[in-house]
Design a protein around this motif. Structure first.
Motif, PDB file in Angstrom:
ATOM      1  N   ASP A  30       0.427  -1.464  -0.556  1.00 57.10           N
ATOM      2  CA  ASP A  30       0.368   0.016   0.009  1.00 57.10           C
ATOM      3  C   ASP A  30       0.586   1.143  -0.520  1.00 57.10           C
ATOM      4  OD1 ASP A  30       0.723  -0.583   2.641  1.00 57.10           O
ATOM      5  OD2 ASP A  30      -1.231   0.119   3.829  1.00 57.10           O
ATOM      6  N   ASN A  31       1.991   1.183   0.123  1.00 57.91           N
ATOM      7  CA  ASN A  31       3.270   2.429   0.246  1.00 57.91           C
ATOM      8  C   ASN A  31       3.413   2.310  -1.477  1.00 57.91           C
ATOM      9  OD1 ASN A  31       5.212   4.109   0.421  1.00 57.91           O
ATOM     10  ND2 ASN A  31       5.723   3.709   2.310  1.00 57.91           N
ATOM     11  N   PRO A  32       3.144   2.855  -1.997  1.00 59.83           N
ATOM     12  CA  PRO A  32       3.887   3.580  -3.504  1.00 59.83           C
ATOM     13  C   PRO A  32       5.285   3.155  -3.545  1.00 59.83           C
ATOM     14  CG  PRO A  32       1.983   4.414  -3.455  1.00 59.83           C
ATOM     15  CD  PRO A  32       2.690   4.482  -1.433  1.00 59.83           C
ATOM     16  N   LYS A  33       6.140   4.323  -2.358  1.00 59.96           N
ATOM     17  CA  LYS A  33       8.207   4.016  -2.734  1.00 59.96           C
ATOM     18  C   LYS A  33       7.877   2.764  -2.369  1.00 59.96           C
ATOM     19  CE  LYS A  33       8.617   8.864  -1.210  1.00 59.96           C
ATOM     20  NZ  LYS A  33       9.031  10.154  -0.736  1.00 59.96           N
ATOM     21  N   ASP A  34       7.611   2.052  -1.091  1.00 59.04           N
ATOM     22  CA  ASP A  34       7.864   0.340  -1.052  1.00 59.04           C
ATOM     23  C   ASP A  34       7.375  -0.323  -2.440  1.00 59.04           C
ATOM     24  OD1 ASP A  34       9.113   1.007   0.933  1.00 59.04           O
ATOM     25  OD2 ASP A  34       6.980   0.348   2.490  1.00 59.04           O
ATOM     26  N   LEU A  35       6.246  -0.241  -2.953  1.00 63.83           N
ATOM     27  CA  LEU A  35       6.021  -0.987  -3.701  1.00 63.83           C
ATOM     28  C   LEU A  35       7.175  -0.463  -4.984  1.00 63.83           C
ATOM     29  CD1 LEU A  35       3.949  -2.970  -5.133  1.00 63.83           C
ATOM     30  CD2 LEU A  35       2.621  -0.565  -5.967  1.00 63.83           C
ATOM     31  N   ASP A  36       7.669   0.194  -5.298  1.00 67.50           N
ATOM     32  CA  ASP A  36       8.320   0.613  -6.463  1.00 67.50           C
ATOM     33  C   ASP A  36       9.206   0.262  -5.647  1.00 67.50           C
ATOM     34  OD1 ASP A  36       6.929   2.343  -8.095  1.00 67.50           O
ATOM     35  OD2 ASP A  36       8.031   4.044  -7.079  1.00 67.50           O
ATOM     36  N   LEU A  37      10.240  -0.243  -4.897  1.00 67.27           N
ATOM     37  CA  LEU A  37      11.735  -0.588  -4.387  1.00 67.27           C
ATOM     38  C   LEU A  37      11.337  -2.273  -4.267  1.00 67.27           C
ATOM     39  CD1 LEU A  37      14.453   0.888  -2.544  1.00 67.27           C
ATOM     40  CD2 LEU A  37      13.330  -0.491  -0.246  1.00 67.27           C
ATOM     41  N   ILE A  38       9.943  -2.394  -4.456  1.00 70.37           N
ATOM     42  CA  ILE A  38      10.658  -4.020  -4.811  1.00 70.37           C
ATOM     43  C   ILE A  38      10.972  -4.513  -5.345  1.00 70.37           C
ATOM     44  CG2 ILE A  38       9.035  -6.181  -4.202  1.00 70.37           C
ATOM     45  CD1 ILE A  38       7.888  -4.632  -1.445  1.00 70.37           C
ATOM     46  N   CYS A  39       9.743  -3.813  -6.430  1.00 74.56           N
ATOM     47  CA  CYS A  39      10.362  -3.899  -8.207  1.00 74.56           C
ATOM     48  C   CYS A  39      11.634  -3.739  -8.536  1.00 74.56           C
ATOM     49  CB  CYS A  39       8.720  -3.346  -8.603  1.00 74.56           C
ATOM     50  SG  CYS A  39       7.520  -3.906  -8.314  1.00 74.56           S
ATOM     51  N   ASP A  40      12.093  -2.520  -7.806  1.00 76.32           N
ATOM     52  CA  ASP A  40      13.464  -2.514  -8.283  1.00 76.32           C
ATOM     53  C   ASP A  40      14.236  -3.400  -8.126  1.00 76.32           C
ATOM     54  OD1 ASP A  40      12.561   0.298 -10.384  1.00 76.32           O
ATOM     55  OD2 ASP A  40      12.624   1.542  -7.995  1.00 76.32           O
ATOM     56  N   MET A  41      14.140  -4.511  -7.389  1.00 80.67           N
ATOM     57  CA  MET A  41      15.062  -5.030  -6.580  1.00 80.67           C
ATOM     58  C   MET A  41      14.709  -6.335  -6.715  1.00 80.67           C
ATOM     59  SD  MET A  41      14.699  -3.923  -2.383  1.00 80.67           S
ATOM     60  CE  MET A  41      15.960  -5.456  -1.748  1.00 80.67           C
ATOM     61  N   ILE A  42      13.703  -6.431  -7.619  1.00 86.52           N
ATOM     62  CA  ILE A  42      13.205  -7.719  -8.423  1.00 86.52           C
ATOM     63  C   ILE A  42      13.985  -7.875  -9.885  1.00 86.52           C
ATOM     64  CG2 ILE A  42      11.664  -9.111  -9.016  1.00 86.52           C
ATOM     65  CD1 ILE A  42       9.401  -8.555  -6.745  1.00 86.52           C
ATOM     66  N   ARG A  43      13.721  -6.980 -10.791  1.00 82.35           N
ATOM     67  CA  ARG A  43      13.928  -7.051 -11.981  1.00 82.35           C
ATOM     68  C   ARG A  43      15.098  -6.640 -12.211  1.00 82.35           C
ATOM     69  NH1 ARG A  43      10.517  -2.046 -11.015  1.00 82.35           N
ATOM     70  NH2 ARG A  43       8.716  -2.097 -12.293  1.00 82.35           N
ATOM     71  N   PRO A  44      16.260  -6.361 -11.753  1.00 84.29           N
ATOM     72  CA  PRO A  44      17.946  -6.715 -12.186  1.00 84.29           C
ATOM     73  C   PRO A  44      17.912  -8.025 -11.838  1.00 84.29           C
ATOM     74  CG  PRO A  44      17.487  -5.186 -10.222  1.00 84.29           C
ATOM     75  CD  PRO A  44      16.226  -5.582 -10.679  1.00 84.29           C
ATOM     76  N   VAL A  45      17.440  -9.092 -10.768  1.00 80.37           N
ATOM     77  CA  VAL A  45      17.554  -9.911 -10.597  1.00 80.37           C
ATOM     78  C   VAL A  45      17.031 -11.156 -11.689  1.00 80.37           C
ATOM     79  CG1 VAL A  45      17.818 -12.225  -9.183  1.00 80.37           C
ATOM     80  CG2 VAL A  45      18.382  -9.984  -8.350  1.00 80.37           C
ATOM     81  N   LEU A  46      16.342 -10.841 -11.914  1.00 77.29           N
ATOM     82  CA  LEU A  46      15.739 -11.887 -12.854  1.00 77.29           C
ATOM     83  C   LEU A  46      16.007 -11.479 -14.595  1.00 77.29           C
ATOM     84  CD1 LEU A  46      11.694 -11.062 -12.045  1.00 77.29           C
ATOM     85  CD2 LEU A  46      13.200 -13.472 -11.350  1.00 77.29           C
ATOM     86  N   LYS A  47      16.612 -10.339 -15.180  1.00 75.18           N
ATOM     87  CA  LYS A  47      17.538  -9.734 -16.126  1.00 75.18           C
ATOM     88  C   LYS A  47      18.195 -10.956 -15.408  1.00 75.18           C
ATOM     89  CE  LYS A  47      15.007  -5.799 -17.495  1.00 75.18           C
ATOM     90  NZ  LYS A  47      15.038  -4.169 -17.042  1.00 75.18           N
ATOM     91  N   ARG A  48      19.271 -10.637 -14.432  1.00 78.77           N
ATOM     92  CA  ARG A  48      20.518 -11.041 -15.276  1.00 78.77           C
ATOM     93  C   ARG A  48      20.302 -12.375 -15.404  1.00 78.77           C
ATOM     94  NH1 ARG A  48      22.283 -10.103  -9.200  1.00 78.77           N
ATOM     95  NH2 ARG A  48      21.126 -12.077  -8.887  1.00 78.77           N
TER      96      ARG A  48
END
Length: 91
Positions: A30-48
């Motif tokens: 429910d916190n948009p900043k935390d939501l963005d942070l979580i997504c930003d942490m997930i994406r590079p791992v999956l891309k790598r």
């Protein structure tokens, strides 16, 4: 599938475009900043790792629940356990 595909899913149309061999992830906070942070942490791992994926982002659990009831399915759910109305544990 030709090449890898990574998207943040923002519409029904984008969800429908996912192929069967793509990893689908739902992130709910429910916190948009935390939501963005979580997504930003997930994406590079999956891309790598070269994992083709789509991420659906939700700011409330009821929207996620409605999408699941309407037929959307996800391989992985990241859920906030401290949301006001319906939290990740209740979901």
């Amino acid at each position: 599938m030709l090449g890898k595909k990574w998207i943040t899913i923002k519409s029904e149309r984008e969800y429908a475009m996912l192929s069967d061999n793509q990893l689908t992830i739902a992130v709910c906070d429910d916190n948009p900043k935390d939501l963005d942070l979580i997504c930003d942490m997930i994406r590079p791992v999956l891309k790598r790792e070269g994992i083709s994926h789509g991420i659906c982002c939700y700011t409330d659990a009821r929207s996620l629940l409605a999408d699941v009831h309407s037929g959307k399915s996800f391989h992985i759910l990241f859920l906030d356990v401290l949301m006001d109305e319906l939290n990740g544990l209740e979901l």
